[in-house]
Design an enzyme around this catalytic site. Structure first.
Site, PDB file in Angstrom:
ATOM      1  N   THR A  45     118.732  80.231  70.631  1.00  0.00           N
ATOM      2  CA  THR A  45     119.274  78.927  70.236  1.00  0.00           C
ATOM      3  C   THR A  45     118.104  78.045  69.789  1.00  0.00           C
ATOM      4  OG1 THR A  45     119.228  78.154  72.519  1.00  0.00           O
ATOM      5  CG2 THR A  45     121.302  79.103  71.732  1.00  0.00           C
ATOM      6  N   THR A  47     116.455  74.912  70.009  1.00  0.00           N
ATOM      7  CA  THR A  47     115.414  74.286  70.823  1.00  0.00           C
ATOM      8  C   THR A  47     114.774  75.283  71.778  1.00  0.00           C
ATOM      9  OG1 THR A  47     116.526  72.156  70.641  1.00  0.00           O
ATOM     10  CG2 THR A  47     114.922  72.383  72.425  1.00  0.00           C
ATOM     11  N   CYS A  48     115.569  76.157  72.335  1.00  0.00           N
ATOM     12  CA  CYS A  48     115.057  77.167  73.265  1.00  0.00           C
ATOM     13  C   CYS A  48     114.063  78.084  72.557  1.00  0.00           C
ATOM     14  CB  CYS A  48     116.200  78.004  73.821  1.00  0.00           C
ATOM     15  SG  CYS A  48     117.531  77.017  74.531  1.00  0.00           S
ATOM     16  N   ASP A  49     114.391  78.451  71.331  1.00  0.00           N
ATOM     17  CA  ASP A  49     113.618  79.421  70.570  1.00  0.00           C
ATOM     18  C   ASP A  49     112.382  78.813  69.918  1.00  0.00           C
ATOM     19  OD1 ASP A  49     113.368  82.125  69.587  1.00  0.00           O
ATOM     20  OD2 ASP A  49     113.927  81.352  67.622  1.00  0.00           O
ATOM     21  N   LEU A  53     110.641  78.117  75.045  1.00  0.00           N
ATOM     22  CA  LEU A  53     109.963  79.390  75.308  1.00  0.00           C
ATOM     23  C   LEU A  53     108.551  79.418  74.711  1.00  0.00           C
ATOM     24  CD1 LEU A  53     109.844  82.270  76.418  1.00  0.00           C
ATOM     25  CD2 LEU A  53     111.045  83.021  74.343  1.00  0.00           C
TER      26      LEU A  53
END
Length: 162
Positions: A45, A47-49, A53
């Site tokens: 996703t 923001t996560c990517d 992370l």
């Protein structure tokens, strides 16, 4: 919601590491030593990517230098998706991953959230855990990655040693 001083609950999950995928539980993963756990709504996703992370990957050496024995990322995805994300991100030599497709661990901690089209997921958060007990908790209550990002965790760890 889980809080400082609480023990992490034991929930069955799959652990994705450089060694492969194993069925285990959260206490086996988080219950020993100084651990940083961060959680994302979903692998791949935006923001996560692109923010969450990568910040932990980039700061993994600094976190380890600050005494962190294990960095763990939890996501509400199956182990195939989590493994593909970890491999694509070149994170497996630095970070271990909890694959929890139904967000059962997030529910057990009171840190799950409904995300419209994504469904039932982890809220974005990070925590510092010492021997299975929550030492500090950082819940992201606005969009983006600020209080739950690696720089904030580093500052918290440095403050703990000051």
């Amino acid at each position: 919601m889980i809080k400082t001083g609480d023990r992490v609950p034991s929930v069955p999950v799959r652990l994705v590491t450089a060694s492969g995928v194993t069925e285990t539980n959260t206490v086996s993963i988080l219950g020993k030593g100084l651990v940083v756990l961060f959680a994302v709504p979903g692998a791949f996703t935006p923001t996560c990517d692109t923010s969450h992370l990568p910040g932990f990957i980039a700061n993994a050496p600094k976190l380890k230098a600050a005494g962190v024995e294990r960095i763990v990322c939890a996501a509400a995805n199956d182990h195939h998706v989590v493994k593909a994300w970890a491999e694509r991100s070149e994170a497996l030599d630095k970070i271990d991953f909890i694959a929890d497709p139904f967000a059962a661990f997030a529910d057990a901690m009171g840190l799950s959230k409904e995300f419209g089209d994504l469904g039932h997921r982890y809220a974005r958060f990070a925590m510092i855990i010492r021997d299975g007990v929550v030492d500090q908790l950082f819940v992201q209550d606005v969009s983006g990655v600020t209080v739950s990002g690696a720089p904030a965790i580093l500052l918290a760890l440095q403050g703990a040693h000051a």
